[in-house]
Enzyme design. Structure first.
Site, short mmCIF file in Angstrom:
data_model
loop_
_atom_site.label_atom_id
_atom_site.label_comp_id
_atom_site.label_asym_id
_atom_site.label_seq_id
_atom_site.Cartn_x
_atom_site.Cartn_y
_atom_site.Cartn_z
N THR A 1 -6.40 5.63 12.94
CA THR A 1 -6.86 6.58 12.28
C THR A 1 -7.71 7.41 12.77
O THR A 1 -8.56 7.45 13.85
CB THR A 1 -7.71 6.42 10.77
N HIS B 1 -3.37 11.77 4.77
CA HIS B 1 -2.08 11.67 4.49
C HIS B 1 -1.77 11.34 2.88
O HIS B 1 -2.27 9.82 2.29
CB HIS B 1 -1.44 11.30 5.16
N GLN C 1 -8.31 -3.43 5.00
CA GLN C 1 -9.54 -2.68 4.19
C GLN C 1 -9.96 -1.36 4.18
O GLN C 1 -10.60 -0.77 5.64
CB GLN C 1 -10.41 -3.64 4.10
N TYR D 1 -15.90 1.19 9.11
CA TYR D 1 -14.17 1.44 8.86
C TYR D 1 -14.00 1.98 10.01
O TYR D 1 -13.07 1.16 10.94
CB TYR D 1 -14.04 2.10 7.91
N GLU E 1 -10.39 8.86 11.60
CA GLU E 1 -11.94 8.40 11.06
C GLU E 1 -12.21 8.00 12.64
O GLU E 1 -13.86 8.22 12.78
CB GLU E 1 -11.78 7.55 10.69
N ASP F 1 0.92 3.85 2.36
CA ASP F 1 2.31 4.42 3.40
C ASP F 1 2.94 2.71 3.29
O ASP F 1 4.34 3.43 3.91
CB ASP F 1 1.51 3.95 4.56
N GLY G 1 1.11 -1.43 -0.27
CA GLY G 1 0.18 0.07 0.00
C GLY G 1 0.72 1.09 -0.30
O GLY G 1 2.43 1.07 -0.23
N LEU H 1 0.27 -2.11 9.09
CA LEU H 1 -0.81 -1.27 8.04
C LEU H 1 -1.89 -1.94 7.03
O LEU H 1 -2.26 -1.48 6.31
CB LEU H 1 0.60 -0.74 7.27
N LYS I 1 -11.57 -0.08 12.90
CA LYS I 1 -10.66 0.35 13.81
C LYS I 1 -10.03 0.83 15.29
O LYS I 1 -8.93 0.98 15.71
CB LYS I 1 -10.18 1.69 12.47
#
Ligand code: NAP
Ligand code: G4F
Length: 327
Positions: A129, A183, A87, A153, A131, A15, A13, A84, A157
């Site tokens: 995150t 980011h 989904q 999501y 979020e 990151d 991914g 890391l 998390k």
């Protein structure tokens, strides 16, 4: 000198690729977990783009398969584990809520179980995150701001976040959560709004596309550069004590104003091309995020280095180069 060993889930991914590059520069031996794809040429494009594909040891695994993860951790003997993999697309989390829970939420516990069972000395980073703040409870969100996630999501998390804290407190693991705000980079997936914009602006400039369709352009985000943010991940694991840190720029901008930077950079007028598509609005929106990274600055001197203008123009230029090369 002993070489430090790092294991990264999600190495393919955005990151994961930048983190692998940073750790290789620091002299680490880097192992990355790759989930099988039917197309060998797809999974490794970011590592290729950074020119590090041959330097990372890639192993076959999946966050859903505890048996594979255990074998990988035992063989890699990592000093540091960066989880890391996820989904990570908020919109998809309403289409695939169970998968998101299994990978993004329970997947972290699979990794924590590996540490607990076979690598209790390893230091662990969990990709938390902003979020999780969702319907924000404070104007500037810090480590003490109450959470209110707004998507499957965000909820997944938050579970992973609290399990990381629980395993730290229950089993004495060196496990830290990085609460990272948005980011981006030229390696960002094209489904996320910044890259969708920079890719579209490049296409419009090159005459390959006419319009850009977006959803809620009044949403505000605290956007930084992924290259800066992976440094914070590493710094967290160099601290004597594990802890949780907000990583953000401390500036928030609307999607519309971020778009305007991209159009202006190539001399186009946003109002000639932007179309609002109600189908792209989310069932529950995170209207605004604005982080307070003071704790990370005080603990290990981390600060964002890249302005939003520099980030977006770098992305537009990279997309123009990419599209021109493929013409
Ligand atoms: P990304 O580009 O979407 O990368 C996600 C990675 O997870 C990919 O390597 C993907 O593999 C892998 N993955 C997905 N499902 C998997 C599974 N079942 N088993 C093993 N690997 C799996 O995300 P990112 O932007 O780099 O973000 C990295 C992490 O930080 C994610 O956990 C994300 O949720 C979190 N985060 C991101 C931001 C941000 O703004 N970027 C902010 C806060 C937190 P494939 O290549 O095979 O798809
Ligand atoms: O770029 P986005 O899809 O990112 P979002 O939802 O903020 O999530 C990203 O950042 C999180 C950190 O806060 C990460 F945890 C997560 O993994 C991911 O990396 O959307 C940003 C905003 C939203 O408000 C969305 O409604 O842009 C708005 N938006 C408006 N039109 C759009 C669009 N987003 C997308 N993806 N596509 C649009 O057409």
């Amino acid at each position: 000198m002993t070489v430090k060993r790092a294991l990264i889930t999600g190495v393919t991914g955005q990151d994961g690729a930048y983190l692998a590059q940073l750790l290789l520069e620091k002299g680490y031996a880097v192992t990355g977990i790759v989930r099988r794809s039917s197309h060998a040429g797809v999974f490794d494009h970011r590592l290729k783009w950074l020119g590090i594909l041959d330097e990372v040891e890639l192993v076959d695994g999946n966050l859903l398969d505890q048996s594979a993860l255990l074998r990988i951790v035992q063989a890699a003997k990592p000093d540091e584990i960066y989880n890391l993999a996820a989904q990570s697309f908020v919109t998809s989390s309403w289409q695939q809520p169970l998968l998101t829970g299994q990978v993004t939420g329970l997947g972290a516990v699979h990794m924590l179980e590996c540490l607990r069972s076979v690598a209790p000395q390893a230091r662990y980073y969990q990709a938390s995150t902003s979020e999780m703040f969702g319907l924000i409870q404070e104007e500037r969100q810090s480590e003490t701001t109450p959470f209110y996630p707004r998507s499957p999501y965000g909820v997944a998390k938050l579970y992973a976040h609290w399990m990381t804290i629980n395993y730290r407190e229950s089993f004495g693991l060196h496990a830290s959560n990085g609460i990272l705000f948005n980011h981006e980079s030229p390696l960002r997936g094209v489904e996320f709004v910044t890259r969708k914009v920079t890719d579209a602006v490049a296409r419009i400039k090159l005459g390959k596309q006419k319009e850009l369709r977006l959803g809620n352009i009044d949403a505000k985000r605290d956007w930084g550069h992924a290259r800066d943010y992976v440094k914070a991940m590493w710094l967290m694991l160099q601290q004597d004590r594990p802890d949780d840190y907000v990583i953000a720029t401390g500036r928030t901008t609307t999607v519309r104003d971020m778009c305007a930077i991209a159009f202006k950079h190539v001399g186009l007028d946003i109002d000639d091309h932007l179309v609002i598509d109600p189908a792209l609005f989310r069932p529950a929106e995170v209207e605004v995020l604005l982080g307070n990274p003071a704790k990370a600055k005080a603990a290990f001197g981390w600060e964002a280095q890249t302005s939003l203008e520099a980030l977006i123009t770098e992305m537009v230029d990279a997309d123009i180069r990419r599209l021109s090369a493929n013409a």
